[in-house]
Scaffold this motif. Structure first.
Motif, PDB file in Angstrom:
ATOM      1  N   THR A  14      10.942 -13.743   0.123  1.00  0.00           N
ATOM      2  CA  THR A  14       9.767 -13.040   0.637  1.00  0.00           C
ATOM      3  C   THR A  14       9.239 -13.727   1.890  1.00  0.00           C
ATOM      4  O   THR A  14       9.546 -14.892   2.153  1.00  0.00           O
ATOM      5  N   GLY A  15       8.419 -13.009   2.624  1.00  0.00           N
ATOM      6  CA  GLY A  15       7.730 -13.572   3.775  1.00  0.00           C
ATOM      7  C   GLY A  15       6.647 -12.610   4.230  1.00  0.00           C
ATOM      8  O   GLY A  15       6.698 -11.413   3.932  1.00  0.00           O
ATOM      9  N   CYS A  16       5.640 -13.125   4.960  1.00  0.00           N
ATOM     10  CA  CYS A  16       4.532 -12.282   5.408  1.00  0.00           C
ATOM     11  C   CYS A  16       3.850 -12.899   6.619  1.00  0.00           C
ATOM     12  O   CYS A  16       3.736 -14.122   6.716  1.00  0.00           O
ATOM     13  N   ARG A  17       3.385 -12.026   7.529  1.00  0.00           N
ATOM     14  CA  ARG A  17       2.524 -12.408   8.655  1.00  0.00           C
ATOM     15  C   ARG A  17       1.239 -11.616   8.530  1.00  0.00           C
ATOM     16  O   ARG A  17       1.267 -10.406   8.285  1.00  0.00           O
ATOM     17  N   TYR A  18       0.138 -12.292   8.753  1.00  0.00           N
ATOM     18  CA  TYR A  18      -1.186 -11.675   8.625  1.00  0.00           C
ATOM     19  C   TYR A  18      -1.796 -11.496  10.007  1.00  0.00           C
ATOM     20  O   TYR A  18      -1.744 -12.400  10.837  1.00  0.00           O
ATOM     21  N   PHE A  19      -2.387 -10.312  10.245  1.00  0.00           N
ATOM     22  CA  PHE A  19      -2.964  -9.993  11.546  1.00  0.00           C
ATOM     23  C   PHE A  19      -4.457  -9.670  11.480  1.00  0.00           C
ATOM     24  O   PHE A  19      -5.182  -9.906  12.443  1.00  0.00           O
ATOM     25  N   ALA A  20      -4.912  -9.089  10.392  1.00  0.00           N
ATOM     26  CA  ALA A  20      -6.314  -8.685  10.262  1.00  0.00           C
ATOM     27  C   ALA A  20      -6.725  -8.771   8.805  1.00  0.00           C
ATOM     28  O   ALA A  20      -5.891  -8.633   7.906  1.00  0.00           O
ATOM     29  N   GLU A  21      -8.012  -8.980   8.584  1.00  0.00           N
ATOM     30  CA  GLU A  21      -8.510  -9.064   7.219  1.00  0.00           C
ATOM     31  C   GLU A  21      -8.580  -7.692   6.563  1.00  0.00           C
ATOM     32  O   GLU A  21      -8.829  -6.682   7.220  1.00  0.00           O
ATOM     33  N   MET A  22      -8.353  -7.703   5.268  1.00  0.00           N
ATOM     34  CA  MET A  22      -8.594  -6.542   4.418  1.00  0.00           C
ATOM     35  C   MET A  22      -9.660  -6.966   3.426  1.00  0.00           C
ATOM     36  O   MET A  22      -9.773  -8.158   3.108  1.00  0.00           O
ATOM     37  N   THR A  23     -10.412  -6.013   2.918  1.00  0.00           N
ATOM     38  CA  THR A  23     -11.440  -6.330   1.945  1.00  0.00           C
ATOM     39  C   THR A  23     -11.680  -5.124   1.051  1.00  0.00           C
ATOM     40  O   THR A  23     -11.386  -3.991   1.434  1.00  0.00           O
ATOM     41  N   PHE A  24     -12.180  -5.378  -0.147  1.00  0.00           N
ATOM     42  CA  PHE A  24     -12.607  -4.278  -1.004  1.00  0.00           C
ATOM     43  C   PHE A  24     -13.831  -3.646  -0.350  1.00  0.00           C
ATOM     44  O   PHE A  24     -14.692  -4.373   0.142  1.00  0.00           O
ATOM     45  N   PRO A  25     -13.930  -2.341  -0.245  1.00  0.00           N
ATOM     46  CA  PRO A  25     -13.165  -1.270  -0.881  1.00  0.00           C
ATOM     47  C   PRO A  25     -12.159  -0.589   0.046  1.00  0.00           C
ATOM     48  O   PRO A  25     -11.981   0.634   0.001  1.00  0.00           O
ATOM     49  N   ASP A  26     -11.474  -1.339   0.915  1.00  0.00           N
ATOM     50  CA  ASP A  26     -10.501  -0.719   1.820  1.00  0.00           C
ATOM     51  C   ASP A  26      -9.460   0.092   1.060  1.00  0.00           C
ATOM     52  O   ASP A  26      -8.999  -0.308  -0.006  1.00  0.00           O
ATOM     53  N   ARG A  27      -9.117   1.214   1.638  1.00  0.00           N
ATOM     54  CA  ARG A  27      -7.952   1.974   1.191  1.00  0.00           C
ATOM     55  C   ARG A  27      -6.774   1.462   2.017  1.00  0.00           C
ATOM     56  O   ARG A  27      -6.882   1.287   3.224  1.00  0.00           O
ATOM     57  N   ILE A  28      -5.692   1.207   1.354  1.00  0.00           N
ATOM     58  CA  ILE A  28      -4.520   0.639   2.009  1.00  0.00           C
ATOM     59  C   ILE A  28      -3.379   1.649   1.939  1.00  0.00           C
ATOM     60  O   ILE A  28      -3.157   2.279   0.911  1.00  0.00           O
ATOM     61  N   THR A  29      -2.684   1.767   3.051  1.00  0.00           N
ATOM     62  CA  THR A  29      -1.437   2.530   3.064  1.00  0.00           C
ATOM     63  C   THR A  29      -0.320   1.543   3.363  1.00  0.00           C
ATOM     64  O   THR A  29      -0.388   0.807   4.353  1.00  0.00           O
ATOM     65  N   ALA A  30       0.665   1.499   2.485  1.00  0.00           N
ATOM     66  CA  ALA A  30       1.827   0.638   2.705  1.00  0.00           C
ATOM     67  C   ALA A  30       2.873   1.431   3.465  1.00  0.00           C
ATOM     68  O   ALA A  30       3.284   2.503   3.027  1.00  0.00           O
ATOM     69  N   GLY A  31       3.261   0.922   4.622  1.00  0.00           N
ATOM     70  CA  GLY A  31       4.389   1.484   5.354  1.00  0.00           C
ATOM     71  C   GLY A  31       5.655   0.826   4.850  1.00  0.00           C
ATOM     72  O   GLY A  31       5.697  -0.394   4.663  1.00  0.00           O
ATOM     73  N   LEU A  32       6.681   1.623   4.610  1.00  0.00           N
ATOM     74  CA  LEU A  32       7.934   1.118   4.051  1.00  0.00           C
ATOM     75  C   LEU A  32       9.094   1.425   4.983  1.00  0.00           C
ATOM     76  O   LEU A  32       9.167   2.512   5.573  1.00  0.00           O
ATOM     77  N   ARG A  33       9.978   0.477   5.082  1.00  0.00           N
ATOM     78  CA  ARG A  33      11.259   0.676   5.764  1.00  0.00           C
ATOM     79  C   ARG A  33      12.242  -0.327   5.186  1.00  0.00           C
ATOM     80  O   ARG A  33      11.854  -1.275   4.501  1.00  0.00           O
ATOM     81  N   ILE A  34      13.502  -0.116   5.464  1.00  0.00           N
ATOM     82  CA  ILE A  34      14.557  -1.021   4.999  1.00  0.00           C
ATOM     83  C   ILE A  34      15.350  -1.447   6.219  1.00  0.00           C
ATOM     84  O   ILE A  34      15.725  -0.615   7.051  1.00  0.00           O
ATOM     85  N   SER A  35      15.587  -2.750   6.329  1.00  0.00           N
ATOM     86  CA  SER A  35      16.322  -3.257   7.486  1.00  0.00           C
ATOM     87  C   SER A  35      17.773  -3.612   7.164  1.00  0.00           C
ATOM     88  O   SER A  35      18.574  -3.774   8.086  1.00  0.00           O
ATOM     89  N   HIS A  36      18.085  -3.716   5.872  1.00  0.00           N
ATOM     90  CA  HIS A  36      19.465  -4.068   5.508  1.00  0.00           C
ATOM     91  C   HIS A  36      19.756  -3.641   4.077  1.00  0.00           C
ATOM     92  O   HIS A  36      18.937  -3.857   3.181  1.00  0.00           O
ATOM     93  N   VAL A  37      20.921  -3.024   3.892  1.00  0.00           N
ATOM     94  CA  VAL A  37      21.428  -2.722   2.556  1.00  0.00           C
ATOM     95  C   VAL A  37      22.796  -3.376   2.453  1.00  0.00           C
ATOM     96  O   VAL A  37      23.710  -3.048   3.216  1.00  0.00           O
ATOM     97  N   GLY A  38      22.913  -4.332   1.535  1.00  0.00           N
ATOM     98  CA  GLY A  38      24.181  -5.012   1.318  1.00  0.00           C
ATOM     99  C   GLY A  38      24.872  -4.460   0.090  1.00  0.00           C
ATOM    100  O   GLY A  38      24.560  -3.363  -0.393  1.00  0.00           O
ATOM    101  N   ASN A  39      25.810  -5.223  -0.451  1.00  0.00           N
ATOM    102  CA  ASN A  39      26.513  -4.804  -1.650  1.00  0.00           C
ATOM    103  C   ASN A  39      25.575  -4.780  -2.859  1.00  0.00           C
ATOM    104  O   ASN A  39      25.534  -3.810  -3.603  1.00  0.00           O
ATOM    105  N   SER A  40      24.818  -5.877  -3.052  1.00  0.00           N
ATOM    106  CA  SER A  40      23.917  -5.963  -4.206  1.00  0.00           C
ATOM    107  C   SER A  40      22.470  -6.231  -3.805  1.00  0.00           C
ATOM    108  O   SER A  40      21.616  -6.380  -4.667  1.00  0.00           O
ATOM    109  N   SER A  41      22.191  -6.254  -2.507  1.00  0.00           N
ATOM    110  CA  SER A  41      20.836  -6.584  -2.075  1.00  0.00           C
ATOM    111  C   SER A  41      20.302  -5.570  -1.065  1.00  0.00           C
ATOM    112  O   SER A  41      21.065  -4.885  -0.388  1.00  0.00           O
TER     113      SER A  41
END
Length: 146
Positions: free
Chosen positions: A69-96
């Motif tokens: 895992t890894g993460c970079r933080y750019f801005a604060e989030m706080t309750f009661p923020d609504r969050i939308t997770a953007g998803l993408r895939i950068s690599h598909v291997g044999n088992s990963s």
């Protein structure tokens, strides 16, 4: 001195998954704790898999376990923020597969944080790596960015 990376935008991601912050997510500094971001990543990816019938935590004979895992933080989030997770895939291997996830606050176009995690697919009975099933691979390839 290295230049700090700029946050990605919604247009950089292939699919989206809605999330909601909770009161308990705020830490003593008044923002969503960094560890919560990882939980939100996990919720978004596993929710996406569940919604597409690609994962059932009780019955799937094969499933992904987190290997990195890894993460970079750019801005604060706080309750009661609504969050939308953007998803993408950068690599598909044999088992990963490497998921890349951004968390967007409310209607913000720039990500509050961006991270990744790698799932290695294993058999339930012995946790040995297995090749990614064709149905999973087809779904992953729809999120693949090159």
């Amino acid at each position: 001195m290295a230049t700090r990376a700029k946050p990605g935008t919604r247009s950089d991601y292939a699919d989206f998954y809605p999330l909601q912050t909770r009161w308990i997510d705020n830490d003593t500094y008044g923002h969503v704790n960094n560890a919560v971001a990882y939980s939100l990543f996990d919720t978004a990816v596993n929710g996406w898999l569940l919604d597409r019938g690609l994962f059932n935590p009780r019955t799937s004979e094969e499933y992904g376990i987190v290997a990195e895992t890894g993460c970079r933080y750019f801005a604060e989030m706080t309750f009661p923020d609504r969050i939308t997770a953007g998803l993408r895939i950068s690599h598909v291997g044999n088992s990963s597969v490497r998921y890349e996830v951004a968390l967007f606050r409310n209607e913000d176009e720039a990500a509050a944080c961006e991270g990744f995690f790698v799932h290695v697919y294993v058999r339930r009975k012995d946790h040995k790596p297995v090749s990614i099933a064709s149905a999973h691979r087809a779904a992953f390839e729809r999120l693949l960015v090159r």
